[in-house]
Design a protein around this motif. Structure first.
Motif, short mmCIF file in Angstrom:
data_model
loop_
_atom_site.label_atom_id
_atom_site.label_comp_id
_atom_site.label_asym_id
_atom_site.label_seq_id
_atom_site.Cartn_x
_atom_site.Cartn_y
_atom_site.Cartn_z
N ALA A 174 0.87 -1.19 0.00
CA ALA A 174 0.00 0.00 0.00
C ALA A 174 0.89 1.22 0.00
N ALA A 175 0.81 2.02 -1.06
CA ALA A 175 1.65 3.21 -1.20
C ALA A 175 0.80 4.47 -1.06
N VAL B 89 -2.69 3.79 -3.00
CA VAL B 89 -2.85 2.87 -4.13
C VAL B 89 -2.21 1.53 -3.78
N GLU B 90 -2.73 0.49 -4.40
CA GLU B 90 -2.21 -0.86 -4.19
C GLU B 90 -1.18 -1.16 -5.28
N VAL B 91 -0.01 -1.61 -4.86
CA VAL B 91 1.08 -1.90 -5.79
C VAL B 91 1.54 -3.33 -5.59
N HIS B 92 1.68 -4.09 -6.68
CA HIS B 92 2.19 -5.45 -6.62
C HIS B 92 3.65 -5.42 -7.08
N ALA C 69 5.43 3.22 -7.68
CA ALA C 69 4.52 4.25 -7.17
C ALA C 69 5.00 5.66 -7.52
N GLN C 70 6.31 5.85 -7.67
CA GLN C 70 6.85 7.18 -7.99
C GLN C 70 6.35 7.69 -9.32
N SER D 223 4.84 7.04 1.72
CA SER D 223 5.18 5.83 2.48
C SER D 223 4.78 4.60 1.68
N VAL D 224 5.44 3.48 1.98
CA VAL D 224 5.13 2.19 1.35
C VAL D 224 5.09 1.14 2.45
#
Length: 391
Positions: free
Chosen positions: A5-6, A17-20, A31-32, A39-40
Motif C-alpha cells: 500500500a503506497a 494505491v495498491e502496488v504489486h 509508485a513514484q 510511504s510504502v
C-alpha cells in the motif's frame, strides 16, 4: 510477488494505491510514476498470491489473445479481464495491467508476476513468439504447448513418483536389513548361546545385495547431482556429458529440446528469416548445449555454411532432414517434426522407466524379505527347536 500500500501525494491530494511488486524498493519505484511517495507498507494477505492453475492460465491466454488479435490495447484487455472475472484470473490480470502501465512489456510483466502464475517453459514460448511481432499468436501457441505438455505428463509420468518412491523404499528396506538386522542377529548373545549360527547363504546373499543396492543408489544420486547441482552451474559441459549416456539423455534433455525447437518452429512459421529465428531462439533458449547449438547454427548462416550441420547435438538424420528442406515453410515443418520427435522420445523413455523402476522396487523388497527370513526367522526356529529338544 507481494502487495504493498503506497501513499502518494499529487499536489494537495493524497491517495493510497495498491502496488504489486517483488520488494518494497520495487513498489516505491512503481509508485513514484504516479506522484510523490510518502510511504510504502506491505499488506499481508494469503489471497494476494499471484498463482494460476493451468486451466485459469489457458482461459486468461485465450481471452487475452482474442482481444489483442482484435486490436484491443493490451492494457484495456487486461482491465476488462480484471473487471469481468473473479478470483485468481482477476487478480493476476490486475497485476499485469499495473506493470504495463508502469512501462513493462507484457512478457516483462509476466516475468515480474513470477513462475507461480507463468511457468518458465510457458513463458519461453510466449517470449519467443512475441519476438516475431504477433503476441496473440504467441499466447495461442502457449495454450497449445501447455495442453500438449500436460498430455505428456498424464500419459508418460502417471505413477512415476509412486514408482520411484517404491524403488527408494525397496533400497532402504534392503539396506536396513543387510546392514543392521543381519549384523544384530549375528551378534545377539541369545542366538550365539543357543547355537543358532547364521546360515552361509544368508551372509553371502546379504553381502551381494548390499553391493547391488549401494551401486544402484550411487547411480541415482549421481544422476541427481548432475541434473540438479552441476547442470545449473556448468550446463553446457554437463549436457555434453549427458548426451553420451544412452537413455538417460532422453529423460533429461528431450523435454528441454522439445521446448527449444517448438519455439524455433513458431518463429519460422511467423515469417522470420532463418537467421533472425535462430538468433531469437538462441536468446530464449535455456543455458546448455542446445543454446550453444543455436549460436553455432546462427554463425554458420552468417558464414554461408549449412547451419543444420553446426548443431552437433542433433542426430544425423535430423541434420539431413533440415539440410534437404528447400524453403522456410519446409524448414519450419522439419523443425516442428524434430520438436514433436523429442516430445515423443521423452514420453517413451519415461514409460520405459516406470516398469524398470517398479521391477527394481519389487526385487529389492523381495530380496530384503528373503534375507530377513534367513537372518531372523530361521535362527528363531533353530532356537525354538533347540529349546524343545533340551526339555
Amino acid at each position: 510477488m507481494a502487495t504493498f500500500a503506497a501513499r502518494i501525494k499529487n499536489g494537495s491530494k493524497i491517495q493510497t494505491v495498491e502496488v504489486h511488486a517483488t520488494s518494497a524498493e520495487d513498489a516505491r519505484l512503481q509508485a513514484q510514476r504516479q506522484g510523490h511517495v510518502m510511504s510504502v507498507k506491505r499488506r499481508w494477505s494469503l489471497s494476494t498470491a499471484a498463482t494460476l492453475g493451468r486451466g485459469d492460465r489457458a482461459m486468461l491466454f485465450q481471452r487475452l489473445a482474442a482481444m489483442i488479435g482484435s486490436r484491443v490495447g493490451t492494457g484495456e484487455a487486461l482491465r476488462l479481464l480484471h473487471d469481468t472475472f473473479r478470483g485468481r484470473i482477476s487478480r493476476v490480470a490486475g497485476q499485469l495491467r499495473q506493470r504495463i502501465e508502469n512501462g513493462d512489456s507484457l512478457v516483462g510483466a509476466m516475468e515480474a508476476v513470477g513462475p507461480a502464475a507463468f511457468p518458465e517453459s510457458t513463458l519461453a514460448i510466449i517470449r519467443t513468439g512475441s519476438q516475431a511481432g504477433n503476441m496473440a499468436a504467441a499466447l495461442k501457441e502457449a495454450v497449445r504447448f501447455e495442453q500438449e505438455n500436460e498430455a505428456i505428463k498424464k500419459e508418460s509420468a502417471k505413477g512415476l513418483m509412486p514408482t520411484l518412491g517404491g524403488f527408494a523404499a525397496g533400497v532402504m528396506t534392503l539396506l536396513g536389513t543387510t546392514l543392521y538386522v543381519v549384523p544384530e542377529m549375528e551378534a545377539s548373545p541369545m542366538v550365539q548361546q543357543m547355537g543358532a549360527g547364521q546360515l552361509p547363504w544368508v551372509t553371502l546373499t546379504s553381502n551381494i545385495l548390499t553391493w547391488v543396492a549401494a551401486i544402484s543408489t550411487f547411480f541415482v544420486v549421481l544422476a541427481l547431482v548432475l541434473t540438479k547441482v552441476m547442470r545449473p552451474i556448468i550446463p553446457a559441459a554437463v549436457d555434453r556429458l549427458i548426451i553420451r549416456i544412452p537413455f538417460f539423455k532422453d529423460v533429461v534433455l528431450a523435454r528441454k529440446n522439445y521446448i527449444a525447437f517448438y519455439g524455433l518452429a513458431i518463429l519460422l512459421r511467423s515469417g522470420l528469416r532463418v537467421e533472425e529465428a535462430l538468433r531469437l531462439s538462441r536468446d530464449s533458449a535455456e543455458r546448455g548445449q542446445t543454446k550453444n547449438d543455436f549460436a553455432a547454427a546462427l554463425q554458420a548462416v552468417r558464414d554461408g555454411r549449412p547451419w543444420p550441420n553446426a548443431m552437433t547435438s542433433l542426430h544425423p538424420t535430423d541434420q539431413a532432414a533440415l539440410g534437404t528442406s528447400q524453403d522456410r515453410s519446409q524448414v519450419a515443418d522439419s523443425v516442428e517434426a524434430i520438436a514433436t520427435q523429442y516430445r515423443d522420445i521423452y514420453r517413451i523413455r519415461v514409460e520405459q522407466l516406470m516398469p524398470t523402476a517398479q521391477l527394481g522396487a519389487a526385487l529389492f523388497l523381495t530380496a530384503s524379505g528373503v534375507v530377513l527370513f534367513g537372518a531372523v526367522i530361521l535362527p528363531l526356529l533353530q532356537m525354538t527347536e533347540a529349546a524343545m529338544g533340551g526339555m
